[in-house]
Design an enzyme around this catalytic site. Structure first.
Site: not given
Ligand code: NAD
Length: 249
Positions: A188, A157, A37, A153, A85, A58-59
């Site tokens: 989340t 995806k 992270d 976005y 993810n 940083d991914v």
């Molecule tokens: P979240 O914000 O709770 O967690 C995301 C994590 O990624 C955070 O800890 C953040 O610090 C980390 N992060 C962000 N940019 C980064 C980077 N450049 N390098 C390393 N770490 C980084 O989000 P979430 O809801 O758990 O989302 C996780 C994944 O699921 C994402 O890809 C999101 O697009 C996808 N998603 C989420 C939802 C939703 O409704 N929450 C729905 C569909 C898809």
């Protein structure tokens, strides 16, 4: 014997939300978890909780991605599972008519280019091992679009999903499975941040979810653990919807 016993699993974005829930689930199922992270505080806390290793990265930066897999391999001797993810939410006013090129590029870098880097740099380890399982996080919007103006976005995806299919087909005979999990709206911090800016959006979303509520992160983690495990040994190049039925409604 647990399902992921001694598998080495690298999870990006494991400090929060879906990634954190999956880190917990993988650890419960016996995996050695590498928590990646950008957020050092959240990442360290998560790694401590699951008895894993924290790597700050940083991914969207290729050298960071190279380093995180190298560290996982040097520490544990293999990389068996990659859950790619980490992602960010759409910028404000993410309509095709208003989104600027800088905001567009940032979303592609973090949500899509990161997955390209992760797959590019983990597949060589998996090829040498003759096996591996990759799960990429896409979204339900990649299969159905969104009426809420989130073009950068949704496009990012869609790219994740297309890349997953391509790689799943390409590496199937080398024992590497590549699948995408497509969550519906999950409760989340990412979703809460989006809805805090636009509270009506939450209500609009909710009415379209047949199950009638948002997902819990643990429900996505359960699907990811299945895809990552040998229980999914005949599943590759798949889009695995965990969306409460929203994409069919
Ligand atoms: P979240 O914000 O709770 O967690 C995301 C994590 O990624 C955070 O800890 C953040 O610090 C980390 N992060 C962000 N940019 C980064 C980077 N450049 N390098 C390393 N770490 C980084 O989000 P979430 O809801 O758990 O989302 C996780 C994944 O699921 C994402 O890809 C999101 O697009 C996808 N998603 C989420 C939802 C939703 O409704 N929450 C729905 C569909 C898809």
């Amino acid at each position: 014997m647990q399902r992921l016993q001694d598998r080495v699993a690298v999870i990006t974005g494991a400090g929060s939300g879906i990634g954190l829930a999956t880190a917990r689930r993988f650890a419960q199922e016996g995996a050695k978890v590498v928590v990646v992270d950008l957020d050092e505080v959240a990442g360290t806390k998560a790694a401590d909780e699951v008895g894993g290793l924290y790597v700050q990265a940083d991914v969207s930066v290729e050298d960071d991605v190279v380093r995180m897999f190298q560290t996982a391999h040097d520490t544990f001797g293999s990389v068996d599972i990659a859950f790619n993810n980490a992602g960010i939410s759409p910028p404000d006013d993410d309509s095709i008519l208003t989104t600027g090129i800088d905001a567009w590029r940032r979303v592609q870098e973090v949500n899509l280019t990161s997955v390209y880097y992760c797959c590019k740099h983990v597949i060589p380890y998996m090829r040498r091992q003759g096996k591996g399982s990759i799960v990429n996080t896409a979204s339900f919007v990649a299969v159905m679009g969104s009426a809420t103006s989130q073009i950068s976005y949704t496009a990012s995806k869609g790219g994740v999903l297309a890349m997953t299919r391509e790689l799943g087909v390409q590496f199937a005979r080398e024992g590497i499975r590549v699948n995408a999990v497509c969550p519906g709206p999950v409760d989340t911090p990412l979703l809460q941040e989006l809805f805090a800016k636009d509270p009506e959006r939450a209500q609009r979303r909710l009415v379209h979810i047949p199950i009638g509520r948002f997902a819990r992160a643990e429900e996505i983690a359960a699907a990811v653990a299945f895809l990552a495990s040998d229980d999914a040994s005949f599943i590759t190049a798949a889009e695995f919807l965990v969306d409460g039925g929203i994409s069919s409604a």
